[in-house]
Design an enzyme around this catalytic site. Structure first.
Site, mmCIF file in Angstrom:
data_model
loop_
_atom_site.group_PDB
_atom_site.id
_atom_site.type_symbol
_atom_site.label_atom_id
_atom_site.label_comp_id
_atom_site.label_asym_id
_atom_site.label_seq_id
_atom_site.Cartn_x
_atom_site.Cartn_y
_atom_site.Cartn_z
ATOM 1 N N GLU A 363 56.431 88.723 61.263
ATOM 2 C CA GLU A 363 56.568 87.384 61.859
ATOM 3 C C GLU A 363 56.510 87.426 63.395
ATOM 4 O OE1 GLU A 363 58.957 84.407 60.069
ATOM 5 O OE2 GLU A 363 59.045 85.475 58.168
HETATM 6 C C1 LIG Z 1 56.110 94.583 55.329
HETATM 7 C C2 LIG Z 1 55.269 93.541 55.956
HETATM 8 C C3 LIG Z 1 55.281 92.247 55.451
HETATM 9 C C4 LIG Z 1 54.450 91.253 56.011
HETATM 10 N N1 LIG Z 1 54.414 90.018 55.415
HETATM 11 C C5 LIG Z 1 53.490 89.107 55.864
HETATM 12 C C6 LIG Z 1 53.300 87.884 55.166
HETATM 13 O O1 LIG Z 1 53.969 87.594 54.176
HETATM 14 N N2 LIG Z 1 52.344 87.033 55.626
HETATM 15 C C7 LIG Z 1 51.581 87.312 56.725
HETATM 16 O O2 LIG Z 1 50.746 86.490 57.087
HETATM 17 N N3 LIG Z 1 51.755 88.476 57.416
HETATM 18 C C8 LIG Z 1 52.681 89.381 56.994
HETATM 19 N N4 LIG Z 1 52.835 90.577 57.665
HETATM 20 C C9 LIG Z 1 51.988 90.864 58.815
HETATM 21 C C10 LIG Z 1 52.733 90.900 60.141
HETATM 22 O O3 LIG Z 1 53.128 89.600 60.513
HETATM 23 C C11 LIG Z 1 51.814 91.583 61.159
HETATM 24 O O4 LIG Z 1 51.744 92.948 60.802
HETATM 25 C C12 LIG Z 1 52.293 91.414 62.592
HETATM 26 O O5 LIG Z 1 52.173 90.098 63.006
HETATM 27 C C13 LIG Z 1 51.514 92.319 63.572
HETATM 28 O O6 LIG Z 1 50.130 92.213 63.384
HETATM 29 P P1 LIG Z 1 49.235 93.548 63.255
HETATM 30 O O7 LIG Z 1 49.877 94.388 62.215
HETATM 31 O O8 LIG Z 1 47.833 93.139 63.033
HETATM 32 O O9 LIG Z 1 49.378 94.264 64.644
HETATM 33 P P2 LIG Z 1 48.466 94.002 65.955
HETATM 34 O O10 LIG Z 1 48.402 92.551 66.229
HETATM 35 O O11 LIG Z 1 47.198 94.734 65.810
HETATM 36 O O12 LIG Z 1 49.344 94.696 67.067
HETATM 37 C C14 LIG Z 1 49.324 96.110 67.324
HETATM 38 C C15 LIG Z 1 50.200 96.355 68.549
HETATM 39 O O13 LIG Z 1 49.636 95.687 69.692
HETATM 40 C C16 LIG Z 1 50.590 94.814 70.256
HETATM 41 N N5 LIG Z 1 49.927 93.616 70.785
HETATM 42 C C17 LIG Z 1 49.002 92.847 70.183
HETATM 43 N N6 LIG Z 1 48.655 91.817 70.973
HETATM 44 C C18 LIG Z 1 49.383 91.926 72.106
HETATM 45 C C19 LIG Z 1 49.491 91.169 73.316
HETATM 46 N N7 LIG Z 1 48.782 90.055 73.503
HETATM 47 N N8 LIG Z 1 50.354 91.596 74.262
HETATM 48 C C20 LIG Z 1 51.088 92.716 74.063
HETATM 49 N N9 LIG Z 1 51.033 93.475 72.961
HETATM 50 C C21 LIG Z 1 50.203 93.082 71.979
HETATM 51 C C22 LIG Z 1 51.533 94.464 69.114
HETATM 52 O O14 LIG Z 1 52.798 94.010 69.578
HETATM 53 C C23 LIG Z 1 51.616 95.796 68.392
HETATM 54 O O15 LIG Z 1 52.530 96.623 69.041
HETATM 55 C C24 LIG Z 1 53.677 91.563 57.135
HETATM 56 C C25 LIG Z 1 53.706 92.848 57.686
HETATM 57 C C26 LIG Z 1 54.468 93.835 57.108
HETATM 58 C C27 LIG Z 1 54.433 95.224 57.689
#
Ligand SMILES: Cc1cc2nc3c(=O)[nH]c(=O)nc-3n(C[C@H](O)[C@H](O)[C@H](O)COP(=O)(O)OP(=O)(O)OC[C@H]3O[C@@H](n4cnc5c(N)ncnc54)[C@H](O)[C@@H]3O)c2cc1C
Length: 396
Positions: A363
């Protein structure tokens, strides 16, 4: 300001605590080891009102307040954060989106069975190439003669493989940016919707997390959720509330880890004394208790303001950021206090340590919470010294 819980809230906490201790605690290790999503627990959660915590009674819900919601999530998380995550996704993402933006007919059709626990909810925003940058999603929904056709995939969907109802965000107008994203209600079993890979996770293993694929998935016109083009804006509102739930989850997890550390520190002897007599251990416990209390207050403040109908973008992000980061620290100290026994599965410390990392990611990561907070602060008019954000806490 009155920080005391009401008698009803104390009773609610005792009830959920007892439920978690008797119905969940005995199975925590096994569910975690087997990555078993405890579907058998759903009717029991529903009977307690925990699958429709804030839904109005008109839809069969428990009609509890936002603070009550935090108490429920906290108490589940204290025992098993993975169960709390499932309950939070079902209530705080899927059902919440439907409750806030669905038509009356959609609420009757989809919300009522979700609240009764007859159906399990999921919410799909994240994709393999767009998490933090959610608006960069590629999944599309195009109009057909009698409805919509969805193509694309969602990743990391809580309940992706076990859900009956999923709220799916998709691009309906590529030229309109965030105003070109709409939300849809898709039922499991719809032709063209298939569950994809189940993730093998570090923590939160009893909460199902999977990919969901849409290949020419056709749904009726009346399963558009909210106005066309408003899906992303509505999603941000859902997340404002959802993040308070993840903050409560982090508080409960930290509380569980802290209690485990206190128990162990009172029993374990070293140099002829219990380790709780060493100042190094005492300070860790004192810091943990203080951090948890501060996180709980931030979380309840956000929930309280939400309950008053206020927009809580900044308060939700502050609560989620702080609670998740202190929970990581508390879970780390819990392992440290357990020494080698914190590294093995006979004690609960290592599981809290694995589960907690999700709270700084799901989230919206900690980085994204800081971005949201900074944007809100910088968009606001300058404040005089000393008044800063504490003005938020003033309760009239
Ligand atoms: C167990 C689990 C349950 C989940 N459940 C759901 C669900 O039910 N529905 C759903 O839609 N999603 C769900 N998610 C997804 C979750 O919300 C995302 O994993 C999360 O938002 C991060 O996105 P990403 O994994 O693509 O990381 P990325 O966006 O690729 O980020 C990678 C890194 O880069 C950093 N970063 C990215 N952009 C920026 C910026 N502009 N400035 C600074 N740093 C940045 C991030 O903070 C992170 O450290 C779930 C994830 C997990 C692990």
């Amino acid at each position: 300001m009155d920080f005391r819980p009401t008698e009803e809230q104390e009773l609610l906490r005792r009830t959920v605590r007892e439920f978690a201790d008797t119905e969940i605690r005995p199975h925590v290790r096994e569910w975690d080891r087997d990555q078993h999503f405890p579907i058998e627990l759903m009717p029991k959660l529903a009977a307690l009102g925990l699958l429709g915590i804030q839904c109005p009674e008109a839809y069969g819900g428990a009609a509890m307040s936002a603070v009550d919601y935090c108490i429920c999530i906290e108490e589940l998380s204290r025992v098993d954060p993975a169960v709390a995550l499932s309950v939070a996704a079902h209530n705080g993402l899927c059902s919440s989106h439907i409750l806030l933006f669905a038509t009356e007919a959609q609420k009757r059709q989809f919300l009522v069975p979700l609240v009764r626990g007859e159906k399990i909810g999921a919410w799909g925003l994240t994709e393999s190439t767009s998490g933090s940058d959610a608006a960069g999603m590629r999944t599309t929904a195009t109009r057909t003669d009698d409805g919509w056709e969805i193509n694309g995939s969602k990743t990391f969907t809580t309940h992706g493989r076990v859900c009956d109802v999923m709220v799916v965000m998709a691009v309906t107008d590529r030229t309109a940016g965030t105003k070109g994203i709409s939300a849809f209600i898709v039922e499991q079993g719809a032709a063209g919707m298939t569950p994809g890979k189940k993730e093998d996770k570090l923590g939160m293993r009893a909460s199902d997390t999977s990919e969901v694929l849409f290949d020419h998935c056709r749904i009726p016109a009346d399963q558009l959720l909210g106005a066309e083009g408003q899906g992303f804006v509505n999603t941000m509102q859902v997340l404002d509330a959802g993040r308070i739930g993840i903050a409560a989850l982090a508080v409960g997890l930290a509380q569980g880890a802290y209690e485990a550390a206190v128990r162990y520190a009172r029993e374990r002897k070293s140099f002829g004394k219990t380790i709780s007599s060493f100042q190094a251990i005492q300070w860790k416990l004192a810091d943990a208790a203080t951090r948890i209390e501060a996180a709980r207050l931030l979380t309840y403040q956000a929930a309280y303001l939400k309950g008053r109908g206020q927009r809580t973008t900044i308060e939700s992000s502050m609560a989620k950021l702080y609670a998740s980061e202190i929970a990581v620290k508390v879970a780390d100290d819990c392992v440290q206090i357990h020494g080698g026994y914190g590294f093995v599965k006979d004690y609960p410390a290592e599981k809290y340590f694995r589960d907690v990392k999700l709270t700084t990611i799901g989230e919206g990561t900690s980085e994204i919470q800081r971005l949201v907070i900074a944007r809100q602060l910088l968009a606001a008019p300058p404040v005089s010294a000393g008044s800063a954000r504490s003005a938020l806490i003033v309760v009239s």
